[in-house]
Write a protein that holds these residues in place. Structure first.
Motif, PDB file in Angstrom:
ATOM      1  N   ILE A   1       0.867  -1.008   0.005  1.00 40.41           N
ATOM      2  CA  ILE A   1      -0.086  -0.001   0.003  1.00 40.41           C
ATOM      3  C   ILE A   1       0.786   1.288   0.043  1.00 40.41           C
ATOM      4  CG2 ILE A   1      -1.530   1.463   1.532  1.00 40.41           C
ATOM      5  CD1 ILE A   1      -2.908  -1.423   2.141  1.00 40.41           C
ATOM      6  N   GLY A   2       1.873   1.177   0.639  1.00 41.84           N
ATOM      7  CA  GLY A   2       2.909   2.396   0.915  1.00 41.84           C
ATOM      8  C   GLY A   2       3.565   2.549  -0.597  1.00 41.84           C
ATOM      9  N   ALA A   3       3.786   1.333  -1.066  1.00 43.12           N
ATOM     10  CA  ALA A   3       4.498   1.753  -2.672  1.00 43.12           C
ATOM     11  C   ALA A   3       3.408   2.445  -3.466  1.00 43.12           C
ATOM     12  CB  ALA A   3       4.799   0.429  -3.219  1.00 43.12           C
ATOM     13  N   ALA A   4       2.124   1.798  -3.406  1.00 43.72           N
ATOM     14  CA  ALA A   4       1.239   2.360  -4.298  1.00 43.72           C
ATOM     15  C   ALA A   4       1.067   3.966  -4.052  1.00 43.72           C
ATOM     16  CB  ALA A   4      -0.385   1.560  -4.187  1.00 43.72           C
ATOM     17  N   ARG A   5       0.808   4.193  -2.495  1.00 45.42           N
ATOM     18  CA  ARG A   5       0.714   5.661  -2.366  1.00 45.42           C
ATOM     19  C   ARG A   5       1.737   6.288  -2.921  1.00 45.42           C
ATOM     20  NH1 ARG A   5       0.793   5.015   2.749  1.00 45.42           N
ATOM     21  NH2 ARG A   5      -1.704   4.895   3.076  1.00 45.42           N
ATOM     22  N   LYS A   6       2.846   6.117  -2.755  1.00 42.51           N
ATOM     23  CA  LYS A   6       4.266   6.852  -3.179  1.00 42.51           C
ATOM     24  C   LYS A   6       4.336   6.876  -4.724  1.00 42.51           C
ATOM     25  CE  LYS A   6       7.227   6.765   0.670  1.00 42.51           C
ATOM     26  NZ  LYS A   6       8.675   6.914   1.018  1.00 42.51           N
ATOM     27  N   SER A   7       3.951   5.833  -5.512  1.00 46.81           N
ATOM     28  CA  SER A   7       4.093   5.861  -6.877  1.00 46.81           C
ATOM     29  C   SER A   7       3.039   6.317  -7.861  1.00 46.81           C
ATOM     30  CB  SER A   7       4.372   4.562  -7.349  1.00 46.81           C
ATOM     31  OG  SER A   7       3.346   3.542  -7.028  1.00 46.81           O
ATOM     32  N   GLY A   8       1.786   6.226  -7.092  1.00 45.00           N
ATOM     33  CA  GLY A   8       0.468   6.557  -7.888  1.00 45.00           C
ATOM     34  C   GLY A   8      -0.034   5.080  -8.550  1.00 45.00           C
ATOM     35  N   LEU A   9       0.645   4.054  -8.540  1.00 45.54           N
ATOM     36  CA  LEU A   9       0.284   3.148  -9.339  1.00 45.54           C
ATOM     37  C   LEU A   9      -0.822   2.329  -8.743  1.00 45.54           C
ATOM     38  CD1 LEU A   9       3.885   1.637 -10.532  1.00 45.54           C
ATOM     39  CD2 LEU A   9       2.077   2.956 -11.786  1.00 45.54           C
ATOM     40  N   PRO A  10      -1.573   1.764  -9.185  1.00 48.84           N
ATOM     41  CA  PRO A  10      -2.703   1.008  -8.373  1.00 48.84           C
ATOM     42  C   PRO A  10      -2.332  -0.431  -7.945  1.00 48.84           C
ATOM     43  CG  PRO A  10      -3.013   0.577 -10.835  1.00 48.84           C
ATOM     44  CD  PRO A  10      -1.903   1.893 -10.600  1.00 48.84           C
ATOM     45  N   LEU A  11      -2.649  -0.703  -6.555  1.00 47.02           N
ATOM     46  CA  LEU A  11      -2.275  -1.854  -5.766  1.00 47.02           C
ATOM     47  C   LEU A  11      -3.560  -2.730  -6.292  1.00 47.02           C
ATOM     48  CD1 LEU A  11      -0.942  -3.722  -3.709  1.00 47.02           C
ATOM     49  CD2 LEU A  11      -2.401  -2.522  -2.004  1.00 47.02           C
ATOM     50  N   VAL A  12      -2.835  -4.003  -6.766  1.00 41.88           N
ATOM     51  CA  VAL A  12      -3.746  -4.980  -7.142  1.00 41.88           C
ATOM     52  C   VAL A  12      -3.870  -5.929  -5.865  1.00 41.88           C
ATOM     53  CG1 VAL A  12      -3.935  -7.287  -8.511  1.00 41.88           C
ATOM     54  CG2 VAL A  12      -3.345  -5.230  -9.612  1.00 41.88           C
ATOM     55  N   ILE A  13      -5.169  -6.350  -5.214  1.00 38.04           N
ATOM     56  CA  ILE A  13      -5.295  -6.740  -3.824  1.00 38.04           C
ATOM     57  C   ILE A  13      -5.741  -8.168  -4.185  1.00 38.04           C
ATOM     58  CG2 ILE A  13      -6.650  -6.654  -1.743  1.00 38.04           C
ATOM     59  CD1 ILE A  13      -6.516  -3.724  -2.068  1.00 38.04           C
ATOM     60  N   HIS A  14      -5.320  -8.953  -3.496  1.00 39.77           N
ATOM     61  CA  HIS A  14      -5.678 -10.386  -3.297  1.00 39.77           C
ATOM     62  C   HIS A  14      -6.518 -10.659  -2.045  1.00 39.77           C
ATOM     63  CE1 HIS A  14      -5.379 -15.121  -3.830  1.00 39.77           C
ATOM     64  NE2 HIS A  14      -5.568 -15.041  -2.312  1.00 39.77           N
ATOM     65  N   ALA A  15      -7.650 -11.015  -1.931  1.00 45.66           N
ATOM     66  CA  ALA A  15      -8.251 -11.160  -0.610  1.00 45.66           C
ATOM     67  C   ALA A  15      -9.106 -12.365  -0.600  1.00 45.66           C
ATOM     68  CB  ALA A  15      -9.252 -10.040  -0.746  1.00 45.66           C
ATOM     69  N   ARG A  16      -8.899 -13.216   0.380  1.00 44.79           N
ATOM     70  CA  ARG A  16      -9.525 -14.493   0.339  1.00 44.79           C
ATOM     71  C   ARG A  16      -9.652 -14.968   1.931  1.00 44.79           C
ATOM     72  NH1 ARG A  16      -8.950 -20.404  -2.905  1.00 44.79           N
ATOM     73  NH2 ARG A  16     -10.859 -21.034  -2.117  1.00 44.79           N
ATOM     74  N   ASP A  17     -10.860 -15.104   2.148  1.00 44.53           N
ATOM     75  CA  ASP A  17     -11.331 -15.517   3.471  1.00 44.53           C
ATOM     76  C   ASP A  17     -10.785 -14.481   4.550  1.00 44.53           C
ATOM     77  OD1 ASP A  17     -12.690 -17.525   2.593  1.00 44.53           O
ATOM     78  OD2 ASP A  17     -11.934 -19.015   3.745  1.00 44.53           O
ATOM     79  N   ALA A  18     -10.579 -13.217   4.256  1.00 41.36           N
ATOM     80  CA  ALA A  18     -10.008 -12.269   5.176  1.00 41.36           C
ATOM     81  C   ALA A  18     -10.602 -10.814   4.989  1.00 41.36           C
ATOM     82  CB  ALA A  18      -8.340 -12.013   4.922  1.00 41.36           C
ATOM     83  N   ASP A  19     -11.873 -11.017   4.871  1.00 41.66           N
ATOM     84  CA  ASP A  19     -12.819  -9.908   4.636  1.00 41.66           C
ATOM     85  C   ASP A  19     -12.212  -8.559   5.780  1.00 41.66           C
ATOM     86  OD1 ASP A  19     -13.496 -11.291   2.446  1.00 41.66           O
ATOM     87  OD2 ASP A  19     -15.766 -10.300   2.753  1.00 41.66           O
ATOM     88  N   ALA A  20     -12.471  -9.034   6.856  1.00 37.50           N
ATOM     89  CA  ALA A  20     -12.545  -8.089   7.868  1.00 37.50           C
ATOM     90  C   ALA A  20     -11.182  -7.414   8.005  1.00 37.50           C
ATOM     91  CB  ALA A  20     -12.900  -8.868   9.525  1.00 37.50           C
TER      92      ALA A  20
END
Length: 258
Positions: free
Chosen positions: A115-134
């Protein structure tokens, strides 16, 4: 034109890879994004694939399955790996509590650094989410309070509340072949609810081949079947859905010029 916003072309080798890319182009897939799951040699591989094909771009990052392999990379390391003209995103990163292949603290720290790299670069972060919604939602909320960053929930298979949180924070949601599965009514309900300007499609190939190709090794050309099902869910023509999702892709992945 349609975009496969998430595939793993490094799973195809040599002439087979060339054939897969050619079949995608013949099917109307104008852009593919091949996704990084490890840095170092892994990131070099996806960058080389992107360089090989005019209509292929890449992301770099560490999959949550691999988050326990050595030290968690720094934001600066991730930014250095992303410093390439064909790299258009960070990741994939996130949390996977279904397989739990890496310690959860390592997954969480890796997620935050991506997330920090996405914030600094402006590049979108591709997020993998499985059984970890909360935990995904909590980290997104916490990090958003520290500063905005662009992101995409890829291969969406989570609950509606996570999709709503992502949209509220400015995120996008991408649907894979899972959308076409007979028992995926809950995913289709989310796909009907996500705002039109936040929708993307993908294959996550070589996994999750859509109906009517279940059981086959998935490849980017198959994204057309997922798009057709999403168009049906949204009450759109396939052409209109392709235009919509391609426009959304270009807005989010704005470094992808093709």
């Amino acid at each position: 034109m349609i975009v496969d916003s998430h595939c793993h072309l490094d799973h195809f080798q040599g002439a087979e890879q060339e054939d897969v890319v050619a079949r995608a182009k013949a099917a109307g897939v104008g852009i593919m994004v091949t996704i990084g799951t490890r840095i170092g040699p892994g990131a070099a591989t996806v960058r080389e694939i992107a360089d090989r094909y005019e209509n292929v771009f890449a992301t770099v990052g560490i999959h949550p399955h691999n988050a326990g392999e050595g030290d968690v990379p720094s934001v600066e390391t991730l930014l250095a790996e992303a410093d390439h003209p064909k790299v258009v995103g960070i990741g994939e990163s996130g949390l996977d509590y279904f397989y739990d292949k890496a310690p959860r603290p390592a997954q969480q720290e890796g997620f935050r650094r991506h997330i920090g790299a996405a914030r600094k670069s402006g590049l979108p972060l591709v997020i993998h989410a499985r059984d970890a919604d909360a935990d995904i939602a909590a980290i997104l909320e916490d990090e958003d309070a520290r500063g905005k960053f662009p992101f995409l929930l890829h291969c969406f298979s989570s609950g509606a509340d996570l999709a709503r949180t992502a949209v509220r924070l400015g995120g996008y949601v991408s649907f894979s072949g899972m959308l076409t599965f007979p028992k995926s009514d809950a995913i289709r309900a989310v796909a009907a609810e996500v705002p039109a300007d936040r929708l993307l499609v993908e294959t996550d190939s070589p996994y999750l081949a859509p109906v009517p190709l279940r059981g086959k090794r998935c490849e980017p050309a198959y994204v057309v079947h997922t798009a057709a099902r999403l168009a049906e869910v949204r009450g759109l023509s396939l052409s209109a859905l392709a235009d919509l999702t391609t426009g959304n892709f270009r807005r989010l992945f704005n470094r992808a010029k093709a």
